[in-house]
Design an enzyme around this catalytic site. Structure first.
Site, PDB file in Angstrom:
ATOM      1  N   ARG A  68       0.827  -1.219   0.000  1.00  0.00           N
ATOM      2  CA  ARG A  68       0.000   0.000   0.000  1.00  0.00           C
ATOM      3  C   ARG A  68       0.853   1.257   0.000  1.00  0.00           C
ATOM      4  NH1 ARG A  68      -5.407  -1.151   1.871  1.00  0.00           N
ATOM      5  NH2 ARG A  68      -5.693   1.091   1.943  1.00  0.00           N
ATOM      6  N   HIS A 262       5.784 -26.453  13.281  1.00  0.00           N
ATOM      7  CA  HIS A 262       7.197 -26.805  13.450  1.00  0.00           C
ATOM      8  C   HIS A 262       7.379 -28.118  14.226  1.00  0.00           C
ATOM      9  CE1 HIS A 262       7.460 -22.788  12.081  1.00  0.00           C
ATOM     10  NE2 HIS A 262       7.528 -22.167  13.232  1.00  0.00           N
ATOM     11  N   LYS A 362       7.407 -19.920  25.535  1.00  0.00           N
ATOM     12  CA  LYS A 362       8.082 -18.615  25.492  1.00  0.00           C
ATOM     13  C   LYS A 362       8.601 -18.324  26.891  1.00  0.00           C
ATOM     14  CE  LYS A 362       6.479 -17.177  21.338  1.00  0.00           C
ATOM     15  NZ  LYS A 362       7.400 -17.201  20.205  1.00  0.00           N
TER      16      LYS A 362
HETATM   17  C1  BG6 Z   1       7.575 -18.710  14.319  1.00  0.00           C
HETATM   18  C2  BG6 Z   1       6.652 -18.374  15.458  1.00  0.00           C
HETATM   19  O1  BG6 Z   1       6.924 -19.522  13.386  1.00  0.00           O
HETATM   20  O2  BG6 Z   1       8.713 -19.407  14.810  1.00  0.00           O
HETATM   21  C3  BG6 Z   1       7.388 -17.566  16.519  1.00  0.00           C
HETATM   22  O3  BG6 Z   1       5.559 -17.614  14.967  1.00  0.00           O
HETATM   23  C4  BG6 Z   1       8.634 -18.294  16.953  1.00  0.00           C
HETATM   24  O4  BG6 Z   1       6.550 -17.342  17.643  1.00  0.00           O
HETATM   25  C5  BG6 Z   1       9.471 -18.671  15.749  1.00  0.00           C
HETATM   26  O5  BG6 Z   1       9.361 -17.431  17.813  1.00  0.00           O
HETATM   27  C6  BG6 Z   1      10.636 -19.540  16.168  1.00  0.00           C
HETATM   28  O6  BG6 Z   1      11.489 -19.686  15.084  1.00  0.00           O
HETATM   29  P1  BG6 Z   1      13.036 -19.903  15.326  1.00  0.00           P
HETATM   30  O7  BG6 Z   1      13.586 -20.138  13.963  1.00  0.00           O
HETATM   31  O8  BG6 Z   1      13.548 -18.658  15.975  1.00  0.00           O
HETATM   32  O9  BG6 Z   1      13.135 -21.087  16.234  1.00  0.00           O
END
Ligand code: BG6
Length: 519
Positions: A68, A262, A362
Site C-alpha cells: 500500500r 514446526h 516462550k
Molecule cells: C515462528 C513463530 O513460526 O517461529 C514464533 O511464529 C517463533 O513465535 C518462531 O518465535 C521460532 O522460530 P526460530 O527459527 O527462531 O526457532
C-alpha cells in the site's frame, strides 16, 4: 510516477559456488505482496541478497515489491539497501547491494484493487523475458489472502503468468476446517504442485539433516523402534517473549503458533518410515502416515497427557521481564497459553508403546531446540552395584542454537576399579564443516525458484496436523485456565510439566547440566 526503464542485466562475474548445481536456477520473477513489510525486510530481501552475492541467482531475475505504501522503484531500492544494511550488516557491501537493488521494482496499490493485478501483469510482460517462472510470495497477514488469490485468479489469464507458483506463510488456517477452506481457495487457482507452504523449520540445516542421519547410516536405523528406544523428547524452548506481536499471539497461542507446524514436522521426521525415494511427495506421503497414527488426545485423556502454561513476570539472565498479561496488546485477563507440553503415542508397528514427550514455550530459561532419543537400559546389571551409575544411552539431535549431534554412552572410568561412566561423543557442524548454516529462508527460496517441493508442507499434511491439535485447542478454549500465570519467566514451565514425565519414571532433559531424561 518514477518508473525505471525495463531492466537489462549483465551476468554478475561470479566465482563458482560451493556446489555448481545449486547456482543453476532458471530466470525468475518474484512478486512479493507485503514487499516493504517486516518479513520482507528482515528475512526475504536479505536471503535473496545473500543468494545473489553468492552467485546462486541467475543474471535474469526481478523482484517486485507490492504494497500500500507509495514507494517508487527508486525509493523502494533505497528501502531494500537500508534493510540489508540493518538486517545483514555482516554481509552488506554497498556495491553488491546496489547491484542487487537494481533487480528490485515496486508496484503500489491495495490488494483489493483489481487494476493492481492488471498493471502488474502489463509490467511483467514489459520488464521481463521470463514467462515460465513467476512466483507470488504472500508475505501478508492471513486476512488478505482471499483478495490476493482472487486478484491473481483474474490475471492468471494473462498468458505471462501461466504456470506461476504461490508461496504462503503460516498460519495455514486457524483449525482444520479453515485450513481446508484455504486449501480449496488456493486449489481453485493453483495446482497443488505449484503451492509452496513455508514452514521455516524445514529449511534449517539441522532439521534437513534428520533424514540424512537416519537413512544415510545403517547404524541407528535398526535400533530406531520400540524394541530399543525408551522414549523421545522434543523441546523447542525460547527465552524470548512475544515482542510486539501481542495481537497476533492473543489469537494464536502456543499450540497454533508452534506445535501444529514446526513441532509436528519434527515429530514426523523422527518417526516416519524410509520414503520410497528422496522426492518431495514420497517424503510427504510418509509424514502423513505418522500423523494418521498419532493417538488422538481427547477429553478423557486430556489432563493426563497435556499441560498448558502462561508466563508471569520473572528474570532471564538477570534481567527482569514482564509477564504475558503485562505485554503490549495483551488482555490483562488473557487465557492464551504460552507453554505447552504433552505426551503423544504413535500407534504403529514401529512405535507402539513409546511415549513422545513434547514441550515448547516462550520465556523459558534459554533458546534451545533439540530432539532427544533415549535408548533402553542394558538388560542386565553386569557391573554389580556400580551398574546403578549406568545411564541410559541417548542421542541428542540439537537443532539450535548449537548445531550438533551428540551420543551419550557409558565407558569404563579409567583406573583400577570397574566403574562405568557416561561420556558424550559430539559432532559439531561448525567444527566439522568449518561454516555456519545458512538461514532457512535461503534454502527455501532457492527451492521455490527451482520448483522443489520437498521442504514444503502439502495440503493433506497441513490438515492432518490440525486434526491432531484441534481437539486440544477446543478443549482448552472451553475451559479457561484458573491458574494462569502458572510459571515464572525464566523457568522451565509449570510444575505439572515435570509431573507429566515423573509419573512415567522419566524426566525432561536438563540442559543446564546436560543430563539425560531418567529419574
Ligand atoms: C515462528 C513463530 O513460526 O517461529 C514464533 O511464529 C517463533 O513465535 C518462531 O518465535 C521460532 O522460530 P526460530 O527459527 O527462531 O526457532
Amino acid at each position: 510516477m518514477n518508473r525505471a526503464k525495463s531492466p537489462h542485466f549483465r551476468a554478475r562475474p561470479c566465482r563458482s559456488t560451493m556446489s555448481g548445481a545449486e547456482s543453476e536456477t532458471e530466470p525468475f520473477v518474484m512478486i512479493i505482496f507485503g514487499g516493504a513489510g517486516d518479513l520482507s525486510r528482515r528475512k526475504l530481501l536479505p536471503a535473496l541478497y545473500h543468494l545473489f552475492a553468492d552467485c546462486r541467482l541467475p543474471a535474469d531475475f526481478l523482484v517486485y515489491g507490492i504494497g500500500r505504501r507509495p514507494y517508487t522503484d527508486r525509493s523502494y531500492r533505497e528501502l531494500v539497501s537500508e534493510s540489508l544494511k540493518a538486517f545483514v550488516p555482516d554481509l552488506y557491501k554497498a556495491k553488491t547491494a546496489r547491484e542487487f537493488a537494481a533487480h528490485c521494482l515496486y508496484e503500489p496499490g491495495p490488494s483489493n484493487d483489481e487494476t493492481l493485478y492488471q498493471r502488474l501483469c502489463a509490467r511483467i510482460q514489459k520488464d521481463s523475458k521470463t514467462r515460465s517462472n513467476v512466483l507470488f510470495y504472500l508475505a501478508v497477514p492471513p486476512a488478505l489472502l482471499p483478495q490476493i488469490v482472487s486478484g491473481l485468479k483474474k490475471v492468471l489469464f494473462c498468458h505471462a503468468l501461466e504456470n506461476s507458483k504461490i508461496i504462503i506463510e503460516k498460519p495455514f488456517g486457524q483449525d482444520r476446517k479453515t485450513a481446508h477452506q484455504l486449501n480449496a481457495m488456493l486449489l481453485d487457482v493453483f495446482d497443488e504442485n505449484r503451492i509452496y507452504r513455508i514452514d521455516h523449520y524445514l529449511g534449517k540445516e539441522t532439521v534437513q539433516n534428520i533424514l540424512f542421519f537416519r537413512f544415510g547410516n545403517s547404524i541407528f536405523e535398526p535400533l530406531w523402534n520400540h524394541k530399543y528406544i525408551d522414549h523421545v523428547q522434543i523441546t523447542v524452548a525460547e527465552d524470548l517473549g512475544i515482542g510486539h506481536r501481542g495481537d497476533f499471539y492473543e489469537q494464536t497461542g502456543v499450540v497454533r503458533d508452534l506445535v501444529q507446524n514446526h513441532i509436528l514436522q519434527l515429530l514426523s521426521l523422527v518417526a516416519m518410515e524410509p520414503p520410497v525415494g528422496f522426492e518431495g511427495n514420497w517424503i510427504r506421503d510418509e509424514k502423513i502416515k505418522v500423523y494418521r497414527s498419532v493417538r488422538p488426545v481427547t477429553g478423557k485423556t486430556m489432563d493426563k497427557n497435556t499441560v498448558r502454561g502462561q508466563y508471569g513476570p520473572g528474570r532471564i539472565r538477570g534481567i527482569s521481564v514482564p509477564g504475558y498479561r503485562g505485554e503490549d496488546r495483551v488482555s490483562r485477563h488473557s487465557n492464551t497459553p504460552t507453554f505447552f507440553a504433552c505426551r503423544l503415542f504413535i500407534d504403529n508397528w514401529r512405535w507402539a508403546g513409546v511415549p513422545f514427550y513434547i514441550r515448547t514455550g516462550k520465556r523459558l530459561p534459554m533458546q534451545k531446540s533439540e530432539i532427544y532419543i533415549q535408548f533402553n537400559q542394558p538388560p542386565l546389571k553386569l557391573f554389580g552395584p556400580d551398574s546403578n551409575a549406568l545411564e541410559p544411552g541417548g542421542l541428542m539431535l540439537s537443532i539450535q542454537p548449537e548445531e550438533e549431534i551428540a551420543l551419550r554412552l557409558n565407558v569404563k572410568y579409567p583406573g583400577m576399579g570397574n566403574r562405568p561412566h557416561p561420556v558424550t561423543m559430539e559432532l559439531n557442524y561448525t567444527d566439522a564443516f568449518g561454516t555456519v548454516s545458512r538461514p532457512a529462508y535461503e534454502r527455501l527460496l532457492i527451492d521455490t525458484i527451482k520448483g522443489d517441493l520437498t521442504l514444503f508442507a502439502r495440503m493433506d499434511g497441513v490438515e492432518a496436523m490440525w486434526g491432531i491439535v484441534d481437539p486440544i485447542i477446543t478443549w482448552w478454549d472451553a475451559r479457561p485456565a484458573g491458574d494462569f500465570p502458572n510459571y515464572r519467566a525464566g523457568t522451565w514451565g509449570p510444575e505439572k510439566s515435570d509431573r507429566l514425565l515423573q509419573k512415567d519414571g522419566r524426566m525432561w532433559r536438563n540442559f543446564e547440566n546436560d543430563q539425560p531424561g531418567v529419574t
